[in-house]
Design a protein around this motif. Structure first.
Motif, PDB file in Angstrom:
ATOM      1  N   TYR A 113      20.766 -24.741  16.503  1.00 48.74           N
ATOM      2  CA  TYR A 113      20.445 -23.423  15.934  1.00 48.74           C
ATOM      3  C   TYR A 113      19.242 -23.459  15.007  1.00 48.74           C
ATOM      4  O   TYR A 113      18.738 -22.428  14.602  1.00 48.74           O
ATOM      5  N   CYS A 114      18.767 -24.657  14.646  1.00 53.52           N
ATOM      6  CA  CYS A 114      17.952 -24.781  13.429  1.00 53.52           C
ATOM      7  C   CYS A 114      16.459 -24.928  13.704  1.00 53.52           C
ATOM      8  O   CYS A 114      16.027 -25.773  14.491  1.00 53.52           O
ATOM      9  N   GLY A 145      16.013 -32.559  -0.499  1.00 54.89           N
ATOM     10  CA  GLY A 145      15.525 -32.905   0.826  1.00 54.89           C
ATOM     11  C   GLY A 145      16.277 -32.076   1.842  1.00 54.89           C
ATOM     12  O   GLY A 145      17.413 -31.663   1.585  1.00 54.89           O
ATOM     13  N   SER A 153      20.181 -31.019   0.452  1.00 52.20           N
ATOM     14  CA  SER A 153      21.418 -30.812   1.164  1.00 52.20           C
ATOM     15  C   SER A 153      21.797 -32.073   1.949  1.00 52.20           C
ATOM     16  O   SER A 153      20.919 -32.760   2.460  1.00 52.20           O
ATOM     17  N   PRO A 196      27.562 -29.399   4.319  1.00 54.86           N
ATOM     18  CA  PRO A 196      27.853 -28.356   5.308  1.00 54.86           C
ATOM     19  C   PRO A 196      28.611 -28.857   6.533  1.00 54.86           C
ATOM     20  O   PRO A 196      28.202 -29.831   7.156  1.00 54.86           O
ATOM     21  N   PHE A 230      28.334 -22.291   6.369  1.00 52.27           N
ATOM     22  CA  PHE A 230      29.043 -21.936   7.606  1.00 52.27           C
ATOM     23  C   PHE A 230      28.182 -20.995   8.428  1.00 52.27           C
ATOM     24  O   PHE A 230      27.552 -20.089   7.882  1.00 52.27           O
ATOM     25  N   LYS A 258      25.578 -15.268   9.451  1.00 50.12           N
ATOM     26  CA  LYS A 258      25.747 -14.877  10.856  1.00 50.12           C
ATOM     27  C   LYS A 258      24.712 -15.654  11.645  1.00 50.12           C
ATOM     28  O   LYS A 258      23.556 -15.767  11.202  1.00 50.12           O
ATOM     29  N   TYR A 259      25.102 -16.162  12.797  1.00 51.71           N
ATOM     30  CA  TYR A 259      24.154 -16.892  13.622  1.00 51.71           C
ATOM     31  C   TYR A 259      22.954 -15.991  13.955  1.00 51.71           C
ATOM     32  O   TYR A 259      23.107 -14.839  14.339  1.00 51.71           O
ATOM     33  N   SER A 260      21.765 -16.568  13.808  1.00 52.21           N
ATOM     34  CA  SER A 260      20.532 -15.830  14.088  1.00 52.21           C
ATOM     35  C   SER A 260      19.683 -16.648  15.059  1.00 52.21           C
ATOM     36  O   SER A 260      19.318 -17.786  14.745  1.00 52.21           O
ATOM     37  N   ARG A 317      16.732 -18.348  16.766  1.00 52.92           N
ATOM     38  CA  ARG A 317      15.398 -18.680  16.267  1.00 52.92           C
ATOM     39  C   ARG A 317      14.528 -19.241  17.377  1.00 52.92           C
ATOM     40  O   ARG A 317      15.029 -19.960  18.255  1.00 52.92           O
TER      41      ARG A 317
END
Ligand code: SAH
Length: 415
Positions: free
Chosen positions: A144-145, A181, A214, A241, A282, A313-315, A317
Motif C-alpha cells: 500500500y505504501c 526514521g 517508526s 504498527p 491501522f 482508511k486505505y488510500s 497510491r
C-alpha cells in the motif's frame, strides 16, 4: 520526519538572514512541505497552492518540497504554473539555489543521498525535544505504501554523525531525544545498531528521555528489546504498527509476520518493561478486506490494548501494488470500519488514562495549552497532561500527580 524537515528548512533560511512571517501576503518565499502517504494529503497540497497563488505578492517565490514533489515531479509545474521550485525529500538543501537564481525554475527529486544532512547548518535544540534522523527510506515493500518510492531505499547515517548531533542537541537544551526514521529500528551502520545509539544518548546527563519512531515489527531485535530492560531513560512507550489483525490481509500487504510472532515480540517487550505501552497504525478497507478480516483487527487491538494509535482508511497510491488489486473496498464500508475501530481504541485509551489517576509520573513540559493559561506536559507514555500552572514559570521536567482523566488527556498537579 516532516516536522523535522520543516525545522531544518526554517533554520537554513534563518541562517541566510530571513525571518518568519505569519502573513501570506508579506512573505518573500512560501514553501509547502508535503506528505503523499494518502491521496487526501496530496490533494490538500494542490488546493492550498490554489489559494496561496492568489494571496501571495507577485514577486514571492512559491514551491513545494517533500514527498508530493517527488510523487508529482515536473507535472507540478504544469498543474501550477506559478511554482518556482519542486524539491524532493532528499533535495531540500538545494533551496538556496532558487534564492540566488529566482528566475529559473528549480526541479530536483533525486534520491539516495545523505547530502542534505551534511550540507545544512546544524540546528540548535531550542525546544526540549530534539528529533534526530538516523536513517531514511525503507526496504520493506508494503504493497500500500508510497514511501519507498518517495524516500527511496534505506540509508543509515554514520554512527559518529548521529552521536555528534545528539551531543549538540544536549548542549543546546534538549532533554528528550527522538530518533527518527521511516524504518528506524532497521538502523545499520557498520556494526552499530539502534541499541548502540540509545546507549550513547543515555550517557549524556542532560538527556532524560529517549524514544524512537517508526518501528517495523520484525526488526525489534533482542538487543533493542533488552534496552527497555536496562535503560531507564528509554520511555516505556513504543509505536509498532501492526496495520491489520488478519493474516490474509497482512500477506497481501506484504507484511510477512504472523500474529503469533507479533504477539511474541509484545510479550518480550512486556517482560523487559512491564509497564510498556504499545501504539499501532491501522489501515482499514485494504483491498479484499472482509468483515471477518476486519473483526480480526478489532480482536488484536483489544488483545494488545493499544494506546495512542493512528487509524487510516486505505488510500490507493501511485507506484504501489495494492492500488491495482481487485476487490477494492467501497468508501462507505471503509468509513464504517474506521468509525468502529476508532470508537474501540478510544475506549481502550480512556481505560488506560483512568488507570493512571492517583499515580505520580515524571513528565516533560511541552508548552502552553490553547488558552495560554495552563501548561501541557507529556507523560512517559506520551499522554498529554494539563497542569494548572503559568507556562512561563513551568519547570521543564516535573513529577506530576494525575488527578483526572478522560479519553483525550489527563489532568494533574505537581506532586
Ligand atoms: N514507516 C513510515 C510510515 C509512514 S506512513 C514512516 O514512519 O515514515 C504512516 C502510516 O500511514 C502507516 O503506518 C500506515 O498505517 C498508513 N499508510 C501508509 N500508506 C497508506 C495508504 N496507502 N493508505 C492508508 N494508510 C496508509
Amino acid at each position: 520526519m516532516n516536522v523535522y524537515d520543516g525545522m531544518r528548512i526554517a533554520a537554513m533560511l534563518r541562517a541566510r538572514g530571513m525571518t518568519e512571517t505569519s502573513e501570506l501576503s508579506d512573505a518573500d518565499i512560501i514553501i509547502l512541505n508535503t506528505c503523499s502517504v494518502r491521496e487526501k494529503a496530496t490533494d490538500k497540497v494542490f488546493s492550498a497552492l490554489g489559494r496561496i497563488r492568489l494571496a501571495k505578492k507577485p514577486s514571492a517565490l512559491l514551491g513545494i518540497v517533500g514527498c508530493v514533489a517527488r510523487e508529482v515531479g515536473s507535472g507540478a509545474f504544469r498543474r501550477v504554473p506559478e511554482l518556482n521550485f519542486v524539491l524532493g525529500p532528499q533535495s531540500y538543501h538545494k533551496l538556496p539555489q532558487i534564492l540566488d537564481n529566482p528566475d529559473s525554475p528549480l526541479l530536483n527529486i533525486d534520491l539516495g543521498g545523505l547530502e542534505k544532512f551534511d550540507e545544512m547548518p546544524q540546528m540548535d535544540s531550542s525546544p526540549a525535544v530534539a528529533y534526530i534522523p538516523i536513517q531514511e527510506g525503507c526496504n520493506h515493500v508494503c504493497t500500500y505504501c508510497i514511501v519507498p518510492f518517495t524516500r527511496g531505499r534505506e540509508i543509515s547515517r554514520p554512527y559518529a554523525d548521529v552521536v555528534r548531533d545528539t551531543k549538540h542537541a544536549a548542549q543546546t537544551g534538549a532533554i528528550e531525544i527522538c530518533f527518527l526514521g521511516q524504518n528506524v529500528n532497521g538502523y545499520k551502520y557498520e556494526n552499530y545498531r539502534l541499541s548502540d545509539l540509545i546507549r550513547a544518548a543515555a550517557t549524556l546527563p542532560k538527556i532524560k528521555r529517549i524514544r524512537f519512531t517508526s518501528s517495523y515489527p520484525t526488526e525489534m531485535t533482542d538487543d533493542l528489546i533488552e534496552m527497555f530492560a536496562i535503560e531507564p531513560k528509554l520511555l516505556p512507550f513504543l509505536n509498532m504498527p501492526i496495520q491489520s489483525g488478519s493474516p490474509d490481509v497482512l500477506k497481501r500487504m506484504n507484511r510477512p509476520y504472523s500474529l503469533d510472532s507479533y504477539i511474541d515480540i509484545v510479550n518480550k517487550l512486556r517482560v523487559a518493561r512491564p509497564d510498556i505501552q504499545i501504539s499501532s497504525d491501522f489501515i482499514v478497507g485494504f483491498p479484499g478486506e472482509s468483515d471477518d478480516d476486519f473483526q480480526q483487527t478489532m480482536d488484536i487491538a483489544q488483545r494488545i490494548k493499544y494506546i495512542n494509535s493512528f487509524t487510516f482508511k486505505y488510500s490507493p497510491r501511485p507506484h504501489t501494488a495494492a492500488a491495482i488489486m481487485p476487490d477494492q473496498v467501497p468508501e462507505n464500508i471503509k468509513k464504517e470500519r474506521l468509525y468502529k475501530l476508532d470508537a474501540m481504541l478510544s475506549e481502550i485509551q480512556r481505560e488506560f488514562n483512568v488507570s493512571c489517576v492517583g499515580k505520580t509520573l515524571e513528565c516533560l513540559c511541552e508548552g502552553a495549552d490553547k488558552t495560554g493559561k495552563h501548561t501541557i506536559y507529556r507523560t512517559p507514555y506520551m499522554q498529554q497532561c494539563i497542569v494548572n500552572i503559568d507556562p512561563n514559570t513551568a519547570p521543564q521536567m516535573a513529577k506530576i500527580k494525575i488527578t483526572n482523566a478522560n479519553k483525550a488527556s489527563l489532568r494533574g498537579e505537581f506532586a
